[in-house]
Design an enzyme around this catalytic site. Structure first.
Site, PDB file in Angstrom:
ATOM      1  N   SER A 194       0.821  -1.205   0.000  1.00 54.01           N
ATOM      2  CA  SER A 194       0.000   0.000   0.000  1.00 54.01           C
ATOM      3  C   SER A 194       0.855   1.255   0.000  1.00 54.01           C
ATOM      4  CB  SER A 194      -0.899   0.006   1.240  1.00 54.01           C
ATOM      5  OG  SER A 194      -1.536   1.257   1.410  1.00 54.01           O
ATOM      6  N   TYR A 217      -2.017   0.369  10.000  1.00 48.89           N
ATOM      7  CA  TYR A 217      -2.217  -0.323   8.725  1.00 48.89           C
ATOM      8  C   TYR A 217      -0.992  -0.171   7.828  1.00 48.89           C
ATOM      9  CZ  TYR A 217      -3.660  -1.000   3.905  1.00 48.89           C
ATOM     10  OH  TYR A 217      -3.704  -1.380   2.580  1.00 48.89           O
ATOM     11  N   LYS A 224       1.931  -3.101   6.429  1.00 51.90           N
ATOM     12  CA  LYS A 224       2.339  -3.345   5.042  1.00 51.90           C
ATOM     13  C   LYS A 224       3.851  -3.202   4.878  1.00 51.90           C
ATOM     14  CE  LYS A 224      -1.623  -4.347   3.230  1.00 51.90           C
ATOM     15  NZ  LYS A 224      -1.873  -5.718   2.730  1.00 51.90           N
TER      16      LYS A 224
END
Length: 319
Positions: free
Chosen positions: A117, A141, A145
């Site tokens: 991402s 988040y 990643k």
């Protein structure tokens, strides 16, 4: 060569499965159906209902279907939710990947495409984000990643599999109406949801250092992104020494207000305006890709624009 697509019943995953099949690849889907939909999996594609956290399920799927490559899309993906529930995100995204990598190593699976991402970059102060831009994630988040990419590189060095990590920018649109994004966690379906409820779209902050004060993002059509995965699979099948991290975007920044205006034009409401609310935690002001590396290494570039994304998403929403 059979490819296991984790999260293949999800919005992006279903598009990747369809694109891989169109490219003549043998595919099996692993999905726990927590957000994925069984009906998105095409007839003739085996569906294993289970989690990447379950090693026994992984072992059985890899052995039964002769899996030699994995496209890993399963995981949690909401920035705001990750801020509120970081430990859940570390469990699902980091531990889930660790279990998957262990299975890949033990079964001698030779290739991995990883769903990463643009959130790994955080809030870079650059016009175009390259793969060499420093990674300073703003959210748990994004951190999951970045850690995932690092885990893959270390595991690949030790166990000898090829890999491509694709850093997605903002994904939208649909190849066909039945494959559309119905989750209302991304901006365009969120706008549709508000329109359906007779409410103005929500704008999370209008005081960012951007021309109109709202966040700027690089939007990529999900069909284009699916083709980026096909390009990665082709490269991995041809070159077992591949080790790449690439951006997937159009290199064009579009603000939240501009997206809302495009939606208004598509749905026949040129006066559509948003209502401003507080910023969401973890949202950078601007994130726009430099997509030169993926073009050079994989021969891929985006074809579809924001109007295509909104029109196809609206057709899906109203079907």
């Amino acid at each position: 060569m059979t490819w296991l697509v984790t999260g293949g019943a999800g919005y992006i995953g279903a598009h990747v499965v369809a694109a891989l099949r169109a490219d003549g690849r043998s595919v099996v889907v692993l999905d726990d159906l927590s957000t994925g939909l069984k009906e998105r999996v095409p007839d003739g594609v085996p569906l294993v209902v289970g989690s990447v956290l379950d090693r026994a399920v992984l072992d059985a799927a890899i052995a039964e279907h002769g899996v030699r490559g994995v496209v890993h899309l399963a995981g949690k993906k909401r920035v705001d939710e990750s801020v509120a529930e970081p430990l859940r995100y570390f469990h699902e995204n980091v531990e889930g990947l660790r279990v998957l990598l262990t299975a890949i190593a033990d079964h001698g699976v030779g290739a991995l495409v990883f769903s990463s991402s643009a959130a790994v970059y955080g809030m870079p102060d650059v016009d175009r984000v390259t793969e060499r831009t420093p990674c300073v994630p703003l959210s748990p988040y994004g951190l999951t990643k970045l850690v995932g990419e690092q885990m893959i590189a270390a595991a690949a060095a030790a166990h000898g599999f090829a890999h491509v990590s694709i850093r997605y920018f903002n994904v939208a649109g649909a190849a066909t109406p039945e494959l559309g994004d119905r989750g209302a966690a991304n901006l365009i379906p969120m706008v549709f949801e508000r329109i359906a409820a007779g409410l103005p779209p929500r704008v999370f902050g209008d005081d960012y250092p951007t021309p109109d004060g709202t966040c700027i993002r690089d939007y990529i059509h999900v069909s284009d992104l699916a083709e980026a995965h096909v390009a990665a699979v082709r490269r991995l099948a041809a070159d077992p020494a591949t080790a790449l991290v690439v951006n997937a975007g159009r290199g064009v920044g579009v603000s939240v207000r501009e997206i809302i205006a495009t939606v208004g034009a598509v749905v026949g409401d040129p006066e559509l305006r948003g209502v401003v609310e507080a910023r969401r935690p973890g949202d950078p002001a601007r994130s726009v890709a430099a997509a030169d590396l993926i073009r050079a290494e994989l021969g891929w570039s985006a074809r579809l624009d924001v109007r295509d994304m909104v029109e196809s998403a609206w057709a899906s929403w109203t079907r």
